[in-house]
Scaffold this motif. Sequence first.
Motif, mmCIF file in Angstrom:
data_model
loop_
_atom_site.group_PDB
_atom_site.id
_atom_site.type_symbol
_atom_site.label_atom_id
_atom_site.label_comp_id
_atom_site.label_asym_id
_atom_site.label_seq_id
_atom_site.Cartn_x
_atom_site.Cartn_y
_atom_site.Cartn_z
ATOM 1 N N TYR A 1 2.298 1.717 -3.451
ATOM 2 C CA TYR A 1 1.230 2.197 -4.336
ATOM 3 C C TYR A 1 0.999 3.694 -4.140
ATOM 4 C CZ TYR A 1 -3.729 3.463 -4.747
ATOM 5 O OH TYR A 1 -4.907 4.133 -4.975
ATOM 6 N N LYS A 2 0.888 4.121 -2.891
ATOM 7 C CA LYS A 2 0.668 5.540 -2.603
ATOM 8 C C LYS A 2 1.814 6.396 -3.119
ATOM 9 C CE LYS A 2 -2.320 5.097 1.442
ATOM 10 N NZ LYS A 2 -2.444 5.345 2.884
ATOM 11 N N LYS A 3 3.024 5.902 -2.973
ATOM 12 C CA LYS A 3 4.194 6.641 -3.448
ATOM 13 C C LYS A 3 4.171 6.756 -4.972
ATOM 14 C CE LYS A 3 8.093 5.636 -1.463
ATOM 15 N NZ LYS A 3 9.346 4.953 -1.102
ATOM 16 N N GLU A 4 3.828 5.653 -5.657
ATOM 17 C CA GLU A 4 3.772 5.685 -7.122
ATOM 18 C C GLU A 4 2.722 6.681 -7.619
ATOM 19 O OE1 GLU A 4 4.065 2.291 -9.793
ATOM 20 O OE2 GLU A 4 4.460 1.065 -8.009
ATOM 21 N N VAL A 5 1.538 6.671 -6.993
ATOM 22 C CA VAL A 5 0.475 7.587 -7.405
ATOM 23 C C VAL A 5 0.897 9.029 -7.153
ATOM 24 C CG1 VAL A 5 -1.884 8.367 -6.926
ATOM 25 C CG2 VAL A 5 -1.403 5.935 -7.122
ATOM 26 N N LYS A 6 1.498 9.274 -6.007
ATOM 27 C CA LYS A 6 1.943 10.630 -5.671
ATOM 28 C C LYS A 6 2.956 11.144 -6.694
ATOM 29 C CE LYS A 6 3.990 13.348 -1.976
ATOM 30 N NZ LYS A 6 4.655 13.351 -0.693
ATOM 31 N N VAL B 1 0.841 -1.204 0.000
ATOM 32 C CA VAL B 1 0.000 0.000 0.000
ATOM 33 C C VAL B 1 0.874 1.251 0.000
ATOM 34 C CG1 VAL B 1 -1.623 1.366 1.391
ATOM 35 C CG2 VAL B 1 -2.040 -1.064 1.020
ATOM 36 N N ASN B 2 1.938 1.214 0.783
ATOM 37 C CA ASN B 2 2.874 2.342 0.833
ATOM 38 C C ASN B 2 3.504 2.594 -0.536
ATOM 39 O OD1 ASN B 2 3.245 4.066 2.929
ATOM 40 N ND2 ASN B 2 5.074 3.085 3.729
ATOM 41 N N TYR C 1 -2.576 -1.285 -7.445
ATOM 42 C CA TYR C 1 -3.987 -1.360 -7.085
ATOM 43 C C TYR C 1 -4.886 -0.727 -8.127
ATOM 44 C CZ TYR C 1 -2.503 -2.915 -2.490
ATOM 45 O OH TYR C 1 -1.948 -3.632 -1.468
ATOM 46 N N ASN D 1 -6.891 9.238 -7.414
ATOM 47 C CA ASN D 1 -5.851 8.300 -7.832
ATOM 48 C C ASN D 1 -6.193 7.649 -9.170
ATOM 49 O OD1 ASN D 1 -4.579 8.975 -5.467
ATOM 50 N ND2 ASN D 1 -4.959 7.044 -4.442
#
Length: 133
Positions: free
Chosen positions: A31-36, A28-29, A61, A114
């Motif tokens: 994924y969040k970094k990639e989206v950011k 999840v971390n 995701y 996202n």
Amino acid sequence: MMKKIFIISICVLIVVCIGFGVKYLVSVNEYKKEVKNISIKNVDLEKVKDGKYTGSCDVGYIKAVVKVQVKDNKIMSIKLLEHKNERGKKAETILGKVIKAQSIKVDTVTGATNSSKVILRAIESALQNGEKA
């Protein structure tokens, strides 16, 4: 003896659950970094040849695959071939915004930021595939 086996089994189960939990949190971390880190750069439609171009973006995701048709330096249509999402289905309305604006520099869909960013990045990728050399 049975009590000892039961306790060992419970301990093993707890360790396995903790392992899966840690693996999930790490993914999840990431994924969040990639989206950011997704940065949408406008593509100059004057440089895109007529044709149909496929582009994609996958951040784990969320994934989007699009086909963009360009004619006379205009985006004529965008088809969403694939959209793996969690709660981002409403982001699919961004296709119309892009066509109307003739630009990928549009606002993301509230509540589906996202997925919006992933779809826009897929469109950007498709348009880059059609840029004249």
